[in-house]
Design a protein around this motif. Structure first.
Motif, short mmCIF file in Angstrom:
data_model
loop_
_atom_site.label_atom_id
_atom_site.label_comp_id
_atom_site.label_asym_id
_atom_site.label_seq_id
_atom_site.Cartn_x
_atom_site.Cartn_y
_atom_site.Cartn_z
N ILE A 216 0.91 -1.07 0.11
CA ILE A 216 -0.02 0.09 0.16
C ILE A 216 0.86 1.32 -0.20
O ILE A 216 1.92 1.23 0.77
CB ILE A 216 -0.98 -0.06 1.33
N TYR A 242 -4.74 6.17 -2.21
CA TYR A 242 -3.61 5.10 -2.14
C TYR A 242 -3.66 4.11 -3.13
O TYR A 242 -4.80 3.79 -3.68
CB TYR A 242 -3.78 4.21 -0.76
N ILE A 244 -3.32 0.64 -4.33
CA ILE A 244 -2.96 -0.97 -3.55
C ILE A 244 -2.67 -1.96 -4.71
O ILE A 244 -3.13 -1.98 -5.77
CB ILE A 244 -4.36 -1.45 -3.06
N HIS A 327 0.75 -8.86 4.06
CA HIS A 327 -0.05 -8.03 3.11
C HIS A 327 -1.74 -8.47 3.36
O HIS A 327 -2.44 -8.45 2.44
CB HIS A 327 0.23 -8.68 1.63
N SER A 330 -3.80 -5.11 2.37
CA SER A 330 -3.88 -4.71 0.93
C SER A 330 -4.72 -5.84 0.49
O SER A 330 -5.69 -5.53 -0.54
CB SER A 330 -2.35 -4.93 0.28
#
Length: 381
Positions: A216, A242, A244, A327, A330
């Motif tokens: 991210i 953001y 991703i 992760h 994300s």
């Protein structure tokens, strides 16, 4: 299938409002015991004991009210009731107890020996109350707080809505629209033009999303939203975009942020003076999610402008979590983005089919309809 699984997981974690099952069960057991008593003992004697016990319960309630009234009268009369005696009496006594005692007295079913039983029972009740054995259980306290909206989570959820979400969400589409005119390659799917609100049950809220997951990355901010609020002219509200990255390192863009009131719950659990345990924090976090969801669902101005993302990072054994999978965050965000894109595709596909059907209907040759019936009068016969 994904939505069904997500709903199942959410229902497993987020508690439902408490129902009336204890009341129904109490009434059912009382009816059963009443029937047993009627068929196994003399009716007159059974009713006498029933009246006696009603008297005892009411007396115990009145005695407890007297103890509460003395406390309120001497220590809280001015600060809580402003010297209003009626308010103090209503706060300490249930007037149904007095009505019950009056009905028992007029029934004339009691005997002299019952006075001794009443004294012993009231003495035991007051001892139980003094020792805390008659205090409400944790489930009862929780039910009262939920019914009266007295939880910390209720206040935080309403504060988050009134002071922030209720102001920015109705203006979010306009802000994204202005941004999209200059950068059409970012935020391609309109169904993802929402504020994605992260709600971790651990209440751990980092200042930067990159600190939790390196897939991210901050992209840039949306145009500022300026609102006159509480005497502050052009108060600025910001939203961050953001990127991703998925497993193939392809970027997906969205507006995302944590629910900041969770910081309050986390800080409270760290302060000994707050008397707020980690278990209570978890309970309040789930109630915060449920309350906020109800508030936003009922708000017409905020509808379809947000998406709540629940992060179950407290329960071990749920598969991937923040500790075992770097992760995790994300993947959760991407899962929600994918669901929204699929919903947009399905809706678009349906719309195309409907348009094609309309075109087909419109392209047909008109049909002349001839009736052999005689014209009828407009007047009713």
């Amino acid at each position: 299938m994904v939505n069904l699984r997500d709903n199942f997981e959410k229902n497993r974690i987020i508690p439902k409002p408490r129902g009336k099952l204890p009341v129904i069960l109490s009434a059912a057991i009382a009816c059963i015991l009443f029937c047993i008593g009627i068929f196994n003992w003399d009716c007159k004697e059974f009713f006498r004991y029933t009246v006696l016990n009603c008297l005892l319960f009411s007396l115990c309630g009145i005695l407890k009210g007297i103890c509460l009234f003395v406390e309120e009268l001497f220590n809280h009369s001015s600060s809580r009731y402003h010297g209003n005696l009626i308010k103090m009496l209503n706060a300490c006594f249930n007037w149904c107890h007095f009505l019950c005692i009056a009905m028992v007295i007029f029934s004339n079913l009691l005997e002299t020996v019952d006075v001794f039983k009443a004294i012993v029972t009231c003495t035991c009740f007051l001892l139980y109350t003094a020792l805390g054995l008659w205090n409400p259980t944790s489930a009862e306290v929780s039910e009262i707080c939920e019914m009266k909206k007295m939880n910390v989570a209720h206040g935080l959820a309403w504060s988050f809505y009134v002071g922030y979400l209720g102001l920015v969400l109705p203006r979010l589409q306009e802000s994204i629209e202005a941004y999209h005119k200059h950068k059409a390659t970012v935020l391609k799917h309109r169904d993802t033009w929402k504020l994605h609100i992260l709600i971790p049950l651990s209440c751990s809220v980092p200042d930067k999303l990159e600190e939790t997951d390196n897939n991210i990355r901050f992209y840039e901010n949306l145009p500022d939203t300026m609102i006159d609020r509480a005497g502050i002219r052009k108060r600025v509200f910001k939203h961050s975009i953001y990127s991703i990255y998925d497993e193939a390192m392809r970027p997906h863009y969205c507006v995302v942020e944590y629910a900041t009131p969770l910081l309050t719950l986390y800080k409270m659990s760290q302060e000994a003076s707050a008397g707020f345990s980690a278990e209570e924090r978890l309970q309040q976090a789930t109630l915060f999610f449920r309350t906020l969801q109800v508030i936003l669902d009922d708000s017409l101005e905020c509808r379809n402008h947000y998406r709540l993302i629940l992060l179950d990072d407290c329960h071990p054994g749920n598969g991937e979590d923040l500790e075992t999978d770097p992760h995790f965050l994300s993947k959760e965000i991407l899962k929600h983005l994918k669901q929204q894109e699929q919903e947009e595709y399905c809706i678009g596909e349906t719309s195309d089919a409907q348009q094609e059907a309309v075109k087909t209907q419109m392209s047909r040759q008109p049909t002349l309809m001839i009736s052999n019936d005689y014209p009828q009068s407009l007047k009713s016969t």
